[in-house]
Motif scaffolding. Structure first.
Motif, PDB file in Angstrom:
ATOM      1  N   MET A 139      -9.316  25.932  95.793  1.00  0.00           N
ATOM      2  CA  MET A 139      -8.152  26.648  95.267  1.00  0.00           C
ATOM      3  C   MET A 139      -8.294  26.798  93.769  1.00  0.00           C
ATOM      4  N   ARG A 140      -8.003  27.998  93.303  1.00  0.00           N
ATOM      5  CA  ARG A 140      -8.042  28.275  91.876  1.00  0.00           C
ATOM      6  C   ARG A 140      -6.633  28.579  91.410  1.00  0.00           C
ATOM      7  N   GLY A 141      -6.482  28.859  90.149  1.00  0.00           N
ATOM      8  CA  GLY A 141      -5.165  29.090  89.558  1.00  0.00           C
ATOM      9  C   GLY A 141      -4.643  30.486  89.780  1.00  0.00           C
ATOM     10  N   ILE A 142      -4.555  30.884  91.022  1.00  0.00           N
ATOM     11  CA  ILE A 142      -4.063  32.209  91.389  1.00  0.00           C
ATOM     12  C   ILE A 142      -2.595  32.099  91.767  1.00  0.00           C
ATOM     13  N   ASP A 143      -1.775  32.942  91.172  1.00  0.00           N
ATOM     14  CA  ASP A 143      -0.365  33.008  91.523  1.00  0.00           C
ATOM     15  C   ASP A 143      -0.257  33.724  92.866  1.00  0.00           C
ATOM     16  N   PRO A 144       0.255  33.045  93.921  1.00  0.00           N
ATOM     17  CA  PRO A 144       0.330  33.695  95.237  1.00  0.00           C
ATOM     18  C   PRO A 144       1.221  34.942  95.248  1.00  0.00           C
ATOM     19  N   ALA A 145       2.196  34.999  94.362  1.00  0.00           N
ATOM     20  CA  ALA A 145       3.116  36.145  94.336  1.00  0.00           C
ATOM     21  C   ALA A 145       2.455  37.406  93.793  1.00  0.00           C
ATOM     22  N   THR A 146       1.523  37.243  92.862  1.00  0.00           N
ATOM     23  CA  THR A 146       0.902  38.411  92.226  1.00  0.00           C
ATOM     24  C   THR A 146      -0.571  38.566  92.579  1.00  0.00           C
ATOM     25  N   ASN A 147      -1.168  37.522  93.151  1.00  0.00           N
ATOM     26  CA  ASN A 147      -2.599  37.478  93.451  1.00  0.00           C
ATOM     27  C   ASN A 147      -3.450  37.611  92.186  1.00  0.00           C
ATOM     28  N   GLN A 148      -2.889  37.197  91.054  1.00  0.00           N
ATOM     29  CA  GLN A 148      -3.586  37.240  89.769  1.00  0.00           C
ATOM     30  C   GLN A 148      -3.767  35.829  89.231  1.00  0.00           C
ATOM     31  N   LEU A 149      -4.815  35.636  88.425  1.00  0.00           N
ATOM     32  CA  LEU A 149      -5.024  34.349  87.776  1.00  0.00           C
ATOM     33  C   LEU A 149      -3.893  34.078  86.790  1.00  0.00           C
ATOM     34  N   VAL A 150      -3.405  32.854  86.788  1.00  0.00           N
ATOM     35  CA  VAL A 150      -2.369  32.423  85.853  1.00  0.00           C
ATOM     36  C   VAL A 150      -2.989  32.341  84.461  1.00  0.00           C
ATOM     37  N   GLN A 151      -2.223  32.683  83.449  1.00  0.00           N
ATOM     38  CA  GLN A 151      -2.711  32.622  82.072  1.00  0.00           C
ATOM     39  C   GLN A 151      -2.563  31.203  81.521  1.00  0.00           C
ATOM     40  N   GLY A 152      -3.525  30.772  80.734  1.00  0.00           N
ATOM     41  CA  GLY A 152      -3.505  29.458  80.099  1.00  0.00           C
ATOM     42  C   GLY A 152      -4.293  28.447  80.918  1.00  0.00           C
ATOM     43  N   ASP A 153      -5.157  27.691  80.242  1.00  0.00           N
ATOM     44  CA  ASP A 153      -6.046  26.764  80.935  1.00  0.00           C
ATOM     45  C   ASP A 153      -5.289  25.713  81.743  1.00  0.00           C
ATOM     46  N   GLU A 154      -4.361  24.999  81.099  1.00  0.00           N
ATOM     47  CA  GLU A 154      -3.632  23.945  81.805  1.00  0.00           C
ATOM     48  C   GLU A 154      -2.783  24.528  82.932  1.00  0.00           C
ATOM     49  N   ALA A 155      -2.115  25.654  82.689  1.00  0.00           N
ATOM     50  CA  ALA A 155      -1.289  26.293  83.717  1.00  0.00           C
ATOM     51  C   ALA A 155      -2.142  26.731  84.905  1.00  0.00           C
TER      52      ALA A 155
END
Length: 156
Positions: A58-74
């Motif tokens: 699993m990577r930092g993908i927002d399931p609602a937008t299918n886009q990578l979340v901005q910011g390393d920690e986030a």
């Protein structure tokens, strides 16, 4: 009927009440819980095999937008939360993790953030066994990926 046939039949009945996915001949259930990211190829987000739940990387993908979340920690936090959602869909908690594998593209930069997010999500521990590996590249030039195995006994 042998015990395996009875167990597979019982699992099939319990699966039919959830989002129905076909079982393998040996009873492995493919997971795609509501709210989870969607696979983008020839893979699934997770499976249940007996009492264990296996969550794909699993990577930092927002399931609602299918886009990578901005910011390393986030982004790292979102990857863990994506894994958590899949585990919880089968009755496991983060404390039920039996093994984690973490991939980062820069050990020096991202391992402290992984540790920080794990402490936030697990509290003061105990923490599951974890392997962390520095890799040259991840999909979409991402910085982090986590996969997990969870113990979630089938309710009888």
């Amino acid at each position: 009927m042998d015990k395996l046939t009875v167990a597979v039949a019982a699992l099939a009945v319990s699966v039919s009440s959830a989002q129905a996915q076909p079982l393998s001949p040996n009873g492995v259930k493919t997971l795609s819980p509501p709210g989870a990211i969607k696979s983008t190829g020839t893979w699934n987000v997770g499976t249940r095999a007996g009492d264990f739940v296996f969550v794909a990387g699993m990577r930092g993908i927002d399931p609602a937008t299918n886009q990578l979340v901005q910011g390393d920690e986030a982004r790292i936090r979102q990857g863990f939360l994506n894994m958590k959602l899949i585990a919880e869909s089968e009755g496991a908690t983060l404390r039920d993790a039996t093994r984690l594998v973490v991939y980062v593209t820069d050990m020096f930069r991202f391992r402290p953030l992984v540790n920080k997010v794990q402490e936030e999500l697990w509290g003061q521990g105990p923490y599951p066994p974890r392997t962390i590996i520095e890799v040259h590249r991840l999909n979409q030039d991402d910085i982090f990926e986590v996969e997990g195995t969870f113990y979630a006994p089938i309710k009888k």
